[in-house]
Design a protein around this motif. Structure first.
Motif, short mmCIF file in Angstrom:
data_model
loop_
_atom_site.label_atom_id
_atom_site.label_comp_id
_atom_site.label_asym_id
_atom_site.label_seq_id
_atom_site.Cartn_x
_atom_site.Cartn_y
_atom_site.Cartn_z
N ARG A 64 4.91 8.26 4.64
CA ARG A 64 4.74 6.97 3.95
C ARG A 64 6.04 6.16 3.94
O ARG A 64 6.00 4.93 4.07
N ARG A 109 3.12 9.05 -6.30
CA ARG A 109 3.48 10.42 -5.95
C ARG A 109 4.81 10.83 -6.58
O ARG A 109 4.94 11.92 -7.14
N ALA A 134 1.55 4.01 -3.14
CA ALA A 134 1.27 5.44 -2.95
C ALA A 134 2.49 6.29 -3.26
O ALA A 134 2.40 7.34 -3.91
N LYS A 177 0.83 -1.21 0.00
CA LYS A 177 0.00 0.00 0.00
C LYS A 177 0.86 1.26 0.00
O LYS A 177 0.65 2.18 -0.80
N GLN A 178 1.83 1.32 0.91
CA GLN A 178 2.69 2.50 0.98
C GLN A 178 3.58 2.64 -0.25
O GLN A 178 3.80 3.74 -0.74
N GLU A 181 3.99 14.00 3.22
CA GLU A 181 3.43 12.72 2.77
C GLU A 181 4.54 11.72 2.49
O GLU A 181 4.45 10.54 2.89
#
Length: 382
Positions: free
Chosen positions: A239, A72, A68, A64-65, A235
């Motif tokens: 993360r 990004r 993300a 998940k991280q 962020e």
């Protein structure tokens, strides 16, 4: 005028996985005397099942991280975050084993060879097979992929083939180890410098059918990775911290699980190298899941960045680390592989060059890699 509420970076699921992973490791430390070899078979089974379950749960948190961050930062930076996080911990784990009690002359060779076969054949084979069946032929950036394969051919030869020819009993002499360390680290550092610098575009997707999310497009339109980090510092830091905190228990639990597997597999007469293969599969589970998901989405270059990038980092960092430890502690570090494994490594690299020399990779390429992995498993039991 009300401002939109920023999305939560840390959810209950993230905290739950961290607590689960570290809690399981703490419990394992407490019950370690109960499961130490030779433990009863029922005890081994009862201990292994929850360990594997916790590792899988934590793996999805890492995925998940990583996804993300990838969206990004964009590739190759996003893939590098996951790759280097897992590889660095794996290198530290192998180094810790070497610095511990006992003789571990072949741990680096066996571990890296298992990782090579798993990544280049099993994971990439699954990615190309599943991605090819869903998407048809998938385009990739051949310049970037060629750079990965060039690195792997040279680093693999220095690690596994050359010590069999010029070393002593499969090991480099100190006079040979020093230039090998310098050459390996120098080549790897130059590769990272180019990959994150002027050649970064060689590691991005080329398939025009892939459209980035709007937020990603906006991020990528800014002036380089420095601007992205400046605009999204909070962020990225949060993360990245979550990724590392979640991935560490995976490696720690895998390390403890190795003893249980060695004990259990030894009783049924399984080959010793099989435990190393299973451990490598568990440690690289987050990267494997992320790669398969990328393939199903048609992101062939991201599969390359994750898989080939992981192996380049594994060889480029592990071999120098164990050679340095061997020289400092006086331990023998056997790197030369058996003729059968050298053959499989050569076939794998040749197959990889053939596969990724094509403009589009297909399910047929994936099937060939999976059969090669099956042949490697056959050698393990021979």
């Amino acid at each position: 005028m009300s401002h939109p509420t920023p999305p939560r970076l840390v959810g209950a699921g993230d905290i739950g996985r961290i607590v689960l992973g570290w809690g399981a490791f703490g419990v394992l430390l407490l019950i370690h005397p109960m499961i130490a070899a030779p433990a009863p078979v029922p005890t081994l089974m009862i201990a292994l099942a929850p360990i594997i379950a916790v590792i899988i749960a934590c793996a999805f948190g890492v995925v998940k991280q990583a996804e993300a961050l990838a969206h990004r930062l964009g590739d190759p930076y996003g893939s590098l975050v996951l790759t280097l996080s897992i590889v660095m911990i794996e290198v530290i784990l192998i180094s810790a084993v070497m610095l511990g009690p006992g003789e571990h002359a072949t741990i680096a060779r066996d571990s890296v060879m298992a990782v090579a076969m798993i990544i280049l054949n099993l994971v990439i084979g699954l990615c190309l097979l599943l991605g090819g069946l869903r998407r048809g032929g998938m385009a990739h950036n051949r310049t970037g992929t060629s750079a990965y394969l060039a690195m792997l051919i040279v680093l693999s030869a220095l690690a596994f083939a050359l010590p069999a020819l010029i070393g002593y009993a499969g090991s480099y002499t100190p006079g040979q180890a020093i230039p090998i360390i310098v050459l390996t680290l120098g080549l790897y550092a130059f590769f990272l410098y180019r990959q994150m610098g002027s050649q970064a575009s060689d590691f991005t997707e080329v398939d025009p059918r892939l459209h980035l999310p709007a937020a990603h497009e906006e991020t990528r339109s800014s002036s380089g990775i420095a601007a992205v980090l400046s605009e999204n510092r909070r962020e990225v830091v949060v993360r990245l911290a979550l990724l590392v905190i979640t991935v560490i228990p995976i490696v720690l639990l895998s390390h403890d699980m190795a003893a249980l597997l060695d004990d259990g597999l030894g009783r049924v007469g399984a080959p010793p190298a099989l435990a190393g293969v299973l451990i490598a599969m568990i440690v690289f589970l987050p990267e494997s899941i992320t790669s398969v998901r990328a393939a199903l989405g048609g992101e062939a270059q991201r599969v390359n960045n994750l898989c080939h990038g992981a192996l380049v980092s594994t060889v480029g960092l592990t071999i120098p680390a164990v050679l340095v430890i061997g020289m400092l502690t006086g331990q023998t570090v056997i790197l030369a592989e058996s003729p059968a494994n050298l053959l499989m490594l050569g076939v794998t690299l040749l197959l990889s060059v053939t596969t990724f020399g094509a403009k589009r990779v297909t399910a047929m390429h994936g099937a060939a890699h999976l059969v090669t992995f099956a042949a490697y498993v056959l050698i393990l039991f021979s």
